[in-house]
Every structure is written in C-alpha cells, then in structure tokens.
Design a protein around this motif. Sequence first.
Motif, PDB file in Angstrom:
ATOM      1  N   LEU A  88       1.133  -1.368   0.425  1.00 27.23           N
ATOM      2  CA  LEU A  88       0.020   0.385   0.040  1.00 27.23           C
ATOM      3  C   LEU A  88       0.936   1.239   0.528  1.00 27.23           C
ATOM      4  CD1 LEU A  88      -2.591   1.265   0.885  1.00 27.23           C
ATOM      5  CD2 LEU A  88      -2.690   1.037   2.893  1.00 27.23           C
ATOM      6  N   ALA A  89       0.834   2.180  -1.071  1.00 27.30           N
ATOM      7  CA  ALA A  89       1.337   3.083  -0.788  1.00 27.30           C
ATOM      8  C   ALA A  89       0.192   4.613  -1.059  1.00 27.30           C
ATOM      9  CB  ALA A  89       2.099   3.986  -1.674  1.00 27.30           C
ATOM     10  N   VAL A  90       1.061   5.079   0.015  1.00 25.19           N
ATOM     11  CA  VAL A  90      -0.287   6.775   0.005  1.00 25.19           C
ATOM     12  C   VAL A  90       1.014   8.073  -0.399  1.00 25.19           C
ATOM     13  CG1 VAL A  90      -1.631   8.342   1.086  1.00 25.19           C
ATOM     14  CG2 VAL A  90      -1.774   5.800   0.801  1.00 25.19           C
ATOM     15  N   LEU A  91       0.581   8.784  -1.033  1.00 23.59           N
ATOM     16  CA  LEU A  91       2.096  10.048  -1.669  1.00 23.59           C
ATOM     17  C   LEU A  91       0.285  11.594  -0.965  1.00 23.59           C
ATOM     18  CD1 LEU A  91       3.666   9.235  -4.594  1.00 23.59           C
ATOM     19  CD2 LEU A  91       4.376   8.641  -1.908  1.00 23.59           C
ATOM     20  N   ALA A  92       1.313  12.271  -0.361  1.00 23.53           N
ATOM     21  CA  ALA A  92       0.720  13.480  -0.472  1.00 23.53           C
ATOM     22  C   ALA A  92       1.805  14.076  -0.336  1.00 23.53           C
ATOM     23  CB  ALA A  92       0.145  13.833   1.259  1.00 23.53           C
ATOM     24  N   CYS A  93       0.861  15.439  -1.463  1.00 21.73           N
ATOM     25  CA  CYS A  93       2.377  16.415  -1.599  1.00 21.73           C
ATOM     26  C   CYS A  93       1.563  18.150  -1.300  1.00 21.73           C
ATOM     27  CB  CYS A  93       2.960  16.431  -3.618  1.00 21.73           C
ATOM     28  SG  CYS A  93       3.494  18.562  -3.926  1.00 21.73           S
ATOM     29  N   LYS A  94       2.274  19.380  -1.195  1.00 23.15           N
ATOM     30  CA  LYS A  94       2.357  19.858  -0.842  1.00 23.15           C
ATOM     31  C   LYS A  94       3.187  20.808  -0.801  1.00 23.15           C
ATOM     32  CE  LYS A  94       0.057  23.332   2.393  1.00 23.15           C
ATOM     33  NZ  LYS A  94      -0.198  23.573   3.840  1.00 23.15           N
ATOM     34  N   ASN A  95       2.958  22.139  -2.028  1.00 15.45           N
ATOM     35  CA  ASN A  95       3.583  22.853  -2.376  1.00 15.45           C
ATOM     36  C   ASN A  95       5.308  22.145  -2.353  1.00 15.45           C
ATOM     37  OD1 ASN A  95       2.273  25.335  -2.435  1.00 15.45           O
ATOM     38  ND2 ASN A  95       2.396  25.332   0.405  1.00 15.45           N
ATOM     39  N   GLN A 102       5.087  13.987   0.499  1.00 23.65           N
ATOM     40  CA  GLN A 102       5.601  12.850   1.677  1.00 23.65           C
ATOM     41  C   GLN A 102       5.026  11.725   1.908  1.00 23.65           C
ATOM     42  OE1 GLN A 102       7.372  13.682   4.860  1.00 23.65           O
ATOM     43  NE2 GLN A 102       7.612  15.165   4.208  1.00 23.65           N
ATOM     44  N   SER A 103       5.161  10.447   1.952  1.00 23.55           N
ATOM     45  CA  SER A 103       4.647   8.959   2.015  1.00 23.55           C
ATOM     46  C   SER A 103       4.688   7.931   3.054  1.00 23.55           C
ATOM     47  CB  SER A 103       5.771   8.549   1.164  1.00 23.55           C
ATOM     48  OG  SER A 103       6.502   7.973   1.449  1.00 23.55           O
ATOM     49  N   VAL A 104       3.105   7.395   2.558  1.00 20.22           N
ATOM     50  CA  VAL A 104       3.525   6.373   3.343  1.00 20.22           C
ATOM     51  C   VAL A 104       3.349   5.069   2.924  1.00 20.22           C
ATOM     52  CG1 VAL A 104       2.122   5.087   5.256  1.00 20.22           C
ATOM     53  CG2 VAL A 104       1.717   7.863   5.345  1.00 20.22           C
ATOM     54  N   PHE A 105       4.375   4.288   3.370  1.00 19.55           N
ATOM     55  CA  PHE A 105       4.124   2.955   3.062  1.00 19.55           C
ATOM     56  C   PHE A 105       4.595   1.815   3.588  1.00 19.55           C
ATOM     57  CE2 PHE A 105       6.856  -0.669   0.926  1.00 19.55           C
ATOM     58  CZ  PHE A 105       6.606  -1.266  -0.809  1.00 19.55           C
TER      59      PHE A 105
END
Length: 210
Positions: free
Chosen positions: A14-21, A25-28
């Motif tokens: 499971l991979a989730v990425l969040a990008c701000k400016n 950041q990732s959660v794996f």
Amino acid sequence: MKNFLAVDTSNNHLAVLACKNGNVQSVFIPDCAMKHSVSVMPAVEEALKKADLHLEECDFFAAVVGAGSFTGIRIGISVVKGFALAFGKPTLPVTSFDVAAYNALDGVSTKQLCLVDALHDCYYACGYENGKVIYQPAYLEEADVLQLVGEGYTLVSCTHLPLEEKISVLLADPCKGLERAVLALSAEEKFGELTALYVRKSSAELNLNK
C-alpha cells in the motif's frame, strides 16, 4: 507544483503520497495484501498529516488503476473518486506499469518491460522506452516474457517475482515510481476518469464463460 494525494492499492503493498508545495510525503506498507480496505484511510490520514495538507487543498487526486489485484484496484479507485467528487477536483489515472517505468528511468538505456505478478508463472506486462508505451498491456506466460528479454527488454517490477530465479529483474521503488509518474502525467495533463485496467478477465468471469 500542484498539491495532490495519490493512492496505490493495486498490489500486495500500500502506498500513499501527499504533496504540498513540492513537499512530497509518503506512507508505505510493504505487506498489505487483503488489508487494503482497513489500511488505506489511516495511511491517507498519516500522509496528509506528514505533508501538512488538507484534502480541500488538493488540486487533483490520483489512483493506480491496475494492473494488479482486482479487489485492491477497486478499493483505491473508490477512495480517490470519493475525494474528487466531494471536493470537485480532477482525477489522474496511473497504471502500475507507469509506477515501475518512471522509477526505472535512471540509468536504464534499454527498453523496459514492466511486470506485475499474475500468478501461476504468468505476468501482466507493458513495454516502455523513454517513458512512452511501446508494448501495450498484455497477459503473458513466462516463455513470452523471456522471449521479449531476448528482443532487448530490461525487466522491471515493484515486487519480487518468481521469474527472478531465472533472470535478472530490476526492482523499482513503489513510492518513488508513483511520485515520478504522478508528476510526469499531471504535467502532461493526463487527467481523466479512473477506470480499472483489467488486462485479463477475473476468475469469476472466466468461470462464467465456461
């Protein structure tokens, strides 16, 4: 750079990425098979918190649409579609082949055949050269894969494959590949509907046809 949230539930991980400016950041979670439904939302919340990003700040939402786990694909698409609908934002479909291909571009001068394990010595495959698809997604037996290696393809996968016992397979980083794929495809404005990429019919469909 646009703000975004990207989710990959297409494989065992499971991979989730969040990008701000520009801050990605990732959660794996490496071994998440059969647990995507209960793990995806906590992972989304963790990624958003790490990036200090709120869902309403996202310019778009991305999901890996396959090939891979039938159930996993549907979970990721449903979650991302829900966010996009709630906040009126566009969606970006990314294939699991894109994830492997964009990660493997560094130092790889040959053509890449990106693989997903389809079990029973069979594979979902897609060929790339310089980030462009040159071999359309297909369901291949091991012999077919080895034949393509003979035609100059380098094998790439985001997970270890049984095939590695016979030939070298370049292991791609799922988070790094997802980030690069999302950035490249969004820059090309490849936004659109999140439609599951089923290279092969499900077992239920195959049994029904019998």
